[in-house]
Structures are given as structure tokens and as C-alpha cells.
Design an enzyme around this catalytic site. Structure first.
Site, short mmCIF file in Angstrom:
data_model
loop_
_atom_site.label_atom_id
_atom_site.label_comp_id
_atom_site.label_asym_id
_atom_site.label_seq_id
_atom_site.Cartn_x
_atom_site.Cartn_y
_atom_site.Cartn_z
N LYS A 65 0.86 -1.20 -0.16
CA LYS A 65 -0.20 0.23 -0.04
C LYS A 65 0.87 1.42 -0.05
CE LYS A 65 -0.68 0.46 5.06
NZ LYS A 65 -1.60 0.62 6.28
N TYR A 309 14.33 32.11 1.28
CA TYR A 309 13.36 32.90 2.00
C TYR A 309 13.20 33.17 3.35
CZ TYR A 309 10.95 31.69 -2.51
OH TYR A 309 10.66 31.57 -4.00
#
Length: 417
Positions: A65, A309
Site C-alpha cells: 500500500k 526565503y
């Protein structure tokens, strides 16, 4: 095969699309994942050795999964298909991919079990494909008329989920007698062949009192379930995921459900400690995944320069930086900003400033002597150093399950030896 071409709108320039992101080591600025076939084979062998401990035969099942825990279903499936007995997936679509692979390669079909939700029309497809499904609630009664209308050649094989204390899907012990009643009335389209449950707390502890209580509840649920089957038959029982398979022999039953540890990752430090006590040694698990990225830019920044940033980092001295074209869009966690490091030429290189959507900036001053492109290892080994998923998870204040399963499906995945 005709070359795939893209006409750059408004320019008339033709670009060979097939060359874009064609793989590791080329001039394209991208990151990629390497999946070790030998590591997967080794980890399967570790669990094969545990499978043989104790009475009765057991099926070795592995969980695919979450895009095979982020490693890539398309890449992992061919490597493990013939080495295991049972394949667990979460979605019906993934089960069908298994069957497509088997037909394309002329392989004998493996037992496949869908652990997640299944719609009535999907149940019909699974029955025709010989794929097992999990019945976890009375909502499955809605699928019965749809299955009957499909006039199936054989009933859908189902495994009944008993909620023994996780509080997620499954029939509780109190609700099992009434809420599962439709099963006895639907034998023509639903064939009960197994039963399962999930442990709630085997990984984070070394004392397994709660897990043992769950096993007692599982046994009670099994006793009721088998009493309702006509004719009576043995069920394929499975509750042991990676941690329980390693440290709780009583939970191994007829099938093992190995997830995170197939890929060479320990469920937790506590599981590793318990394994030493229970098994007398710590099995060697080999991480199968490496994440690498070729630099986009390597350059010097003067002392006092800000990086990234928010101006959260300022170079205290002249610094050679590498700009890596990878970021939180690809699955590199933003919470690792200013804490993580990558490996370049076998040396640890700190991540400077904030992790950006598509970029990382790292200090390579001591890892390279010039401004030629470098290849960074974000996860995995480079020389004597390594960055395990557990370390990146620690920097990001999360768990390694999340780190690997959130790796972008768009990232190129390459199988290596």
C-alpha cells in the site's frame, strides 16, 4: 518507436520529451530514487526465516500500500512477486495492477488481498479477478445484490475484520453477532476464507500487555466467526504486521503481514530492542531506498550573504553552496529546514535556510573543491556516511513511515542491484 516531440508553443522549437528526466547521472536537473533489489531479497529472506518458526505452515505476505511505502509499486512488485505468498494492497486498482502484471509476464496468480474500502461494482471486478477483499462493516450488505446480479462464476473470497482495540475499521466483539449476520445469508456470493485484525500498540512499547489483550479478543471473535460457518472450515488468520512478526511469535498465525520492514526499515527503536530479547539477536534489515539529486547550481556566496526565503540563514564566512532542484513538492519535509543535512562526496553538508517548494540549498564548501555539478544523497548511503529515513523524520518531527510514503509519485524510480 517514433520519437516523442513537443513543439514549444509559439517558438517552433522541438524538444525531445523522451530525454527529459531520463535517469540518474545525466545532465538533467532532477532527483531520483534508487531501489535496491538485493536489499529487498535480503529482507524477504529475514522474514522467511521467521515464518518457519513454530507449528504449521505460514504464508509470507507483504504490504504494497501507499505506492509500496513510497518505493514504487511498479518497481517493487516484479521484485517480490515470486518471493512471497500473499500481496496486500489498500485499493482495488492496485490489486488489478497485480493481475495485469501477472498476465503480462505469464506468472501464476498470487493471493492478493485488498485491505481498504471496496465499492459494490469494484467487488464484482475483484470476484472475477480472483482477488480477496476485507469485510469490515455491515455496509457490505449493499454489495450483496450487486454481486448476485452479476451472476458470478465463483463467490468473492472475503476476510472478516475484527476490531480488537484499534478503534478503526472492523466489527467489534459486541457488534460482531448482529452486524455480520448478513454473511451467513450471502454464502452464494461471499465466501469467508479468513479473518484479520490490526494491533494498536506493538511498535512503541517493549511491554506487550495491550497486544496480548488484543490477541485474546481476536481469539474470541474467531471462535464466534467459525461457529457461524457452514460447513466449518479453518480460516486464514492474520494480525501480525512487521513489529508483531518480529517480537510476538504468538501472533504469527497462518499469514504474516510485513509492511515497513520489507523495505528495510525498523518499525521503531523499541521493536529493535524487543527483537534482541525475543529472537536472541537483532536481524539485519537493509534499507532498499536511496534518494539522490544532481545540483542545479554550485557557486560561492560572500560572507554575510542571506540564503533562502525569510533570510533565516546568513553565511558567517565565504560559502560554496549547491542549489538542489528538489523540495517539499517532491516530499522533502519543510520542517527539516535548518536542521537536516545531505551527503556530497561522502561528506555531510547542512541544509541552509528554508526548504522551498522546488529547491534546497546546501553548504558544500568542504565537500567539493570547485563549482562543477555535484550529486547529493538526500536519503541513503554515500561512502562511510548515511542519511537514514529515521534521521530525516527526526529533523522533521515526524515518523519515517511518513517520510517514505510522501515521496512524490512523479519522482523517477530506478531499480539497482
Amino acid at each position: 518507436m517514433a520519437r516523442a516531440l513537443l513543439v514549444w508553443l509559439g517558438t517552433g522549437v522541438e524538444v525531445n520529451v523522451e530525454s527529459i528526466g531520463s535517469g540518474p547521472g545525466d545532465a538533467v536537473h532532477s532527483s531520483w530514487l534508487e531501489l535496491s533489489a538485493s536489499a529487498l531479497r535480503h529482507n524477504v529472506a529475514v522474514f522467511r526465516s521467521l515464518e518457519g518458526q513454530g507449528p504449521g505452515p505460514r504464508a509470507l505476505g507483504v504490504v504494497l500500500k501507499g505506492n509500496a511505502y513510497g518505493h514504487g509499486l511498479a518497481q517493487v512488485l516484479p521484485l517480490v512477486h515470486d518471493a512471497v505468498d500473499l500481496l496486500y494492497v489498500i485499493a482495488p486498482q492496485d490489486a488489478l495492477k497485480v493481475r495485469e502484471h501477472e498476465r503480462a509476464q505469464g506468472l501464476a496468480p498470487r493471493q492478493v488481498l485488498v485491505l481498504g474500502a471496496v465499492a459494490p461494482d469494484e467487488a464484482v471486478v475483484l470476484a472475477r479477478e480472483g482477488v480477496d477483499a476485507v469485510v469490515a462493516d455491515r455496509g457490505w450488505a449493499d454489495a450483496v445484490p450487486v454481486l448476485r446480479a452479476a451472476k458470478l462464476a465463483r463467490p468473492l473470497r472475503v476476510h472478516v475484520h475484527i476490531d480488537t482495540g484499534l478503534g478503526r475499521e472492523g466489527f467489534t466483539l459486541d457488534g460482531l453477532p448482529t452486524e455480520s449476520r448478513f454473511l451467513t445469508e450471502s454464502r452464494d456470493v461471499l465466501e469467508v476464507v479468513g479473518a484479520l485484525s490490526h494491533f494498536a500498540n506493538t511498535e512503541d512499547v517493549t511491554e506487550q500487555g495491550y497486544a496480548l489483550a488484543q490477541l485474546e479478543a481476536f481469539e474470541k471473535g474467531l471462535a464466534f466467526l467459525t461457529s457461524q460457518l457452514e460447513p466449518a472450515r479453518p480460516l486464514q488468520r492474520h494480525i501480525a504486521a512487521s513489529a508483531a512478526t518480529l517480537v510476538l511469535p504468538r501472533a504469527r498465525y497462518e499469514a504474516l503481514r510485513v509492511g515497513i520492514s520489507l523495505y528495510g526499515l525498523w518499525p521503531s527503536p523499541e521493536t529493535r530492542l524487543s527483537a534482541r530479547l525475543v529472537l536472541g539477536e537483532v536481524p539485519v534489515l537493509k534499507p532498499a531506498l536511496s534518494w539522490r539529486c544532481r545540483s542545479q547550481v554550485v557557486k560561492w556566496l560572500p560572507a554575510g550573504s542571506y540564503v533562502g526565503y525569510g533570510c533565516t540563514y546568513r553565511c558567517p564566512e565565504p560559502t560554496r553552496i549547491a542549489v538542489l532542484p528538489v523540495g517539499y513538492y517532491d516530499g522533502y519535509p519543510r520542517l527539516a529546514s535548518g536542521k537536516a543535512h545531505v551527503l556530497v562526496n561522502g561528506r555531510r553538508c547542512p541544509v541552509l535556510g528554508r526548504v522551498m517548494m522546488n529547491h534546497l540549498i546546501v553548504d558544500v564548501t568542504r565537500a567539493t573543491s570547485d563549482e562543477r555539478p555535484v550529486t547529493a544523497t538526500l536519503l541513503g548511503r554515500d561512502g562511510e556516511e548515511s542519511v537514514p529515513a529515521e534521521s530525516l523524520a527526526g529533523w522533521a518531527q515526524t515518523i519515517h513511515y511518513e517520510i517514505v510514503t510522501r515521496l512524490g509519485a512523479h519522482l523517477k524510480r530506478v531499480v539497482v542491484a
